[in-house]
Design an enzyme around this catalytic site. Structure first.
Site, short mmCIF file in Angstrom:
data_model
loop_
_atom_site.label_atom_id
_atom_site.label_comp_id
_atom_site.label_asym_id
_atom_site.label_seq_id
_atom_site.Cartn_x
_atom_site.Cartn_y
_atom_site.Cartn_z
N PRO A 139 1.03 -1.30 0.08
CA PRO A 139 0.15 0.26 0.01
C PRO A 139 0.56 1.32 0.00
O PRO A 139 0.73 2.12 1.14
CB PRO A 139 -0.85 -0.04 1.26
CG PRO A 139 -0.01 -0.88 2.20
CD PRO A 139 0.75 -1.97 1.36
N CYS A 140 1.63 1.68 -1.16
CA CYS A 140 2.20 2.95 -1.20
C CYS A 140 1.33 4.11 -1.22
O CYS A 140 1.87 5.34 -0.75
CB CYS A 140 3.03 2.98 -2.71
SG CYS A 140 4.21 1.99 -2.84
#
Length: 170
Positions: A139-140
């Site tokens: 989850p950047c």
């Protein structure tokens, strides 16, 4: 086509945020890419893995695609498929740290850098985020600027903003 060329089995579907392509290697999910349409998704996959042979295969990749669509449409959910993470030691450290950020929370690039087992700058954390090929499962989108502002995202800032909002980040 060489017999030694790696095969990536992929499937394409639609989410609230656009078209998603999921590619599986022999080791797990190697890519979850978000694009505006199927043709662009396939081009992005080919660009991400230029030495691999992409093979459309719903029978092999369909279950992972279903899970990826569910995750993109509900990013606070879990993705239980094995991931085939490919990167440098620094990138792998960043991607693991990203996976440790709880849904609904964000960290700044600098905050994340300070938690890593390798010395890294905020800029290096940003570069590792940009190299990520596994949207939402790594989850950047949960990393923001020091002032809380939303900056670059491989799949577009509007998508990043929507993902953060969908997770209910204050």
């Amino acid at each position: 086509m060489s017999k030694d060329k790696e095969q990536l089995h992929y499937a394409i579907g639609d989410t609230q945020l656009g078209t998603v392509i999921v590619a599986l290697s022999d080791h797990g999910v190697a890519a979850i890419l978000i694009a505006d349409d199927a043709a662009r998704a396939l081009r992005d996959l080919q660009a991400a893995f230029p030495e691999a042979e992409p093979i459309e295969n719903m029978a092999k990749a369909g279950d992972a695609l279903t899970s990826a669509i569910a995750l993109v449409d509900r990013p606070q959910g879990a993705f239980t498929h094995a991931l085939d993470l490919r990167g440098s030691a620094q990138e792998l450290a960043v991607w693991q740290a990203l996976r440790d950020i709880p849904a609904g929370e964000t960290r700044s690039y600098g905050q994340l850098a300070k938690t890593l087992p390798l010395p890294m700058t905020a800029r290096e954390v940003g570069a590792a985020c940009g190299a990520n090929r596994i949207a939402v499962a790594v989850p950047c989108h949960r990393v923001v600027k020091a002032d809380g502002g939303i900056s670059g995202y491989r799949w577009g800032v509007p998508r990043k903003r929507r993902l953060i909002n969908m997770e209910g980040v204050a």
